[in-house]
Structure formats: C-alpha cells, structure tokens
Design an enzyme around this catalytic site. Sequence first.
Site, PDB file in Angstrom:
ATOM      1  N   SER A  57       0.827  -1.210   0.000  1.00 57.79           N
ATOM      2  CA  SER A  57       0.000   0.000   0.000  1.00 57.79           C
ATOM      3  C   SER A  57       0.862   1.261   0.000  1.00 57.79           C
ATOM      4  CB  SER A  57      -0.902   0.013   1.229  1.00 57.79           C
ATOM      5  OG  SER A  57      -1.653  -1.169   1.303  1.00 57.79           O
TER       6      SER A  57
HETATM    7  N1  SAM Z   1      -0.777  -4.480   4.037  1.00 58.22           N
HETATM    8  C1  SAM Z   1      -0.003  -4.816   2.894  1.00 58.22           C
HETATM    9  C2  SAM Z   1       1.335  -4.162   2.861  1.00 58.22           C
HETATM   10  O1  SAM Z   1       1.636  -3.304   3.685  1.00 58.22           O
HETATM   11  O2  SAM Z   1       2.110  -4.544   1.984  1.00 58.22           O
HETATM   12  C3  SAM Z   1      -0.726  -4.568   1.613  1.00 58.22           C
HETATM   13  C4  SAM Z   1      -1.736  -5.569   1.371  1.00 58.22           C
HETATM   14  S1  SAM Z   1      -2.312  -5.719  -0.279  1.00 58.22           S
HETATM   15  C5  SAM Z   1      -2.986  -4.166  -0.664  1.00 58.22           C
HETATM   16  C6  SAM Z   1      -3.719  -6.767   0.088  1.00 58.22           C
HETATM   17  C7  SAM Z   1      -3.346  -8.169   0.491  1.00 58.22           C
HETATM   18  O3  SAM Z   1      -4.541  -8.859   0.855  1.00 58.22           O
HETATM   19  C8  SAM Z   1      -2.700  -8.969  -0.613  1.00 58.22           C
HETATM   20  O4  SAM Z   1      -1.451  -9.430  -0.188  1.00 58.22           O
HETATM   21  C9  SAM Z   1      -3.671 -10.118  -0.851  1.00 58.22           C
HETATM   22  O5  SAM Z   1      -3.058 -11.330  -1.222  1.00 58.22           O
HETATM   23  C10 SAM Z   1      -4.362 -10.213   0.492  1.00 58.22           C
HETATM   24  N2  SAM Z   1      -5.652 -10.894   0.497  1.00 58.22           N
HETATM   25  C11 SAM Z   1      -6.634 -10.874  -0.429  1.00 58.22           C
HETATM   26  N3  SAM Z   1      -7.677 -11.654  -0.046  1.00 58.22           N
HETATM   27  C12 SAM Z   1      -7.333 -12.169   1.171  1.00 58.22           C
HETATM   28  C13 SAM Z   1      -7.979 -13.045   2.109  1.00 58.22           C
HETATM   29  N4  SAM Z   1      -9.192 -13.560   1.888  1.00 58.22           N
HETATM   30  N5  SAM Z   1      -7.326 -13.360   3.241  1.00 58.22           N
HETATM   31  C14 SAM Z   1      -6.091 -12.857   3.511  1.00 58.22           C
HETATM   32  N6  SAM Z   1      -5.425 -12.026   2.665  1.00 58.22           N
HETATM   33  C15 SAM Z   1      -6.045 -11.693   1.518  1.00 58.22           C
END
Ligand code: SAM
Length: 211
Positions: A57
């Site tokens: 993000s």
């Molecule tokens: N917080 C992170 C960082 O600082 O890098 C950014 C996260 S990214 C915008 C969103 C994340 O949510 C991705 O890594 C994705 O794989 C994960 N994600 C999507 N669906 C999910 C689920 N059902 N359970 C857990 N993680 C999930």
Amino acid sequence: MGNDDLVKGLIRSGLIRSDAVKMAFSSVDRRYFVPPEQKKDAYLDTPLPTMDGQTISAPHMVAIMAEELRVESGMKVLEIGTGSGYHAAIVSRIVGPEGRVVSVERVPSLVEWGRANLRRAGIENVMVIKGDGSKGYHLEAPYDRIYYTAGSPDVPETVRGQLNEDGIILGVVGPARGTQRLVRYTKKGGRWEERTLTYCVFVPLIGELGY
Ligand code: SAM
C-alpha cells in the site's frame, strides 16, 4: 531520498498527526518491504507491485489508517491481508512489545515473503497466518482493533464478533474493482457506529466472505 524524507512528507501533508504514528513510521524502513526491483522507489508515496498481482500500500494510506485506527500500546490487532508486512510492521511499533499484531494472508508466497521482511526489519510481535482472512481469525480472537487491506463487499458478522467492546474495525468496503470506501466501525454498548472516512482503491479480498 530516504525513509526520513518519506516521514517528513507525510507530516507536512498532515497525514501523520500523532507522536505514536510518527515514531512508528520513523522506526520502520520501507526498503525492507519492497521487492529488489522496486528498491529505488521505496521512499516514494505510491503503492508498488509485490508478487502474484498484489501490492504494498501507499504510505499515505497506511498513515491515514494508522491514525484512524486509534491504536494504543499493548493492544491486540488483527490485520486482514499481510502482503509485504509493511503495514503490520507500522502497527506493531505502535502496540509495542506488550501488544501483538495477528495478520492473515491467503497467498502462500506472500506469507513467506512477508514473514522474511518482518524478520529482516527486526519486528518480533507480528504473527503471520496463512489462510482466508475474509472470516477473520477466530483462534486468536478477541481483538482490540481489526483492519482490512483489501476491498470486500462488507464486514461480516463473523469478523465483527471477533472484536472487543469499544473496539474499532477499519473496513475497505466496495466493489472488487473500482472505488471503495474506508469505513470506521466502532462497537459501543452492543451497537455499531459507522463512518466513511475517505475513498480508496485496494485489491479485492478473495475468499469465502469476500470476492
Ligand atoms: N498491508 C499490505 C502491505 O503493507 O504490503 C498490503 C496488502 S495488499 C494491498 C492486500 C493483500 O490482501 C494482498 O497481499 C492479498 O493477497 C491479500 N488478500 C486478499 N484476499 C485475502 C484473504 N481472503 N485473506 C487474507 N489475505 C487476503
């Protein structure tokens, strides 16, 4: 340009307001959390690609969420979507050694990479769990705070039920692709107060109670 310049920019733009969030951003170098080919852009206030079509993000969004989550020392926090681990690292500094961040990630390669990044950055109070965070993570519940880093249709009952009284959830609510809302849910006396804080664009939450 270094991490200090990134932090100064976020303070100048009014996004970092509290001493706790300032301390957290100053003590976590974003360089540990970006892939090798993105290192030159580590201190830019922009999302960056990680792996498997996912992103780390933008710092301004992490700052907004860190302030609006109203995290305090000693709290137990659930993050849904670990990705690089950067956002979890920031929150872990605010909860401090007496607190803990439990973070759930569905993509196995990101689970490994996120854990490795956190280790390299010297963060010891984040537990990364592989699984579908759309249902929260009931094994470590209840939490004082819960936040999403991916967009979901809503915040389901099963996740709300994992929050302590007077707790806060930051949800990213909206369509899988397009503009979503960052919503703060506060649990008070068994009732929910709901407030839209801003608009945002996150990757979709993929899972049983997501997309
Ligand atoms: N917080 C992170 C960082 O600082 O890098 C950014 C996260 S990214 C915008 C969103 C994340 O949510 C991705 O890594 C994705 O794989 C994960 N994600 C999507 N669906 C999910 C689920 N059902 N359970 C857990 N993680 C999930």
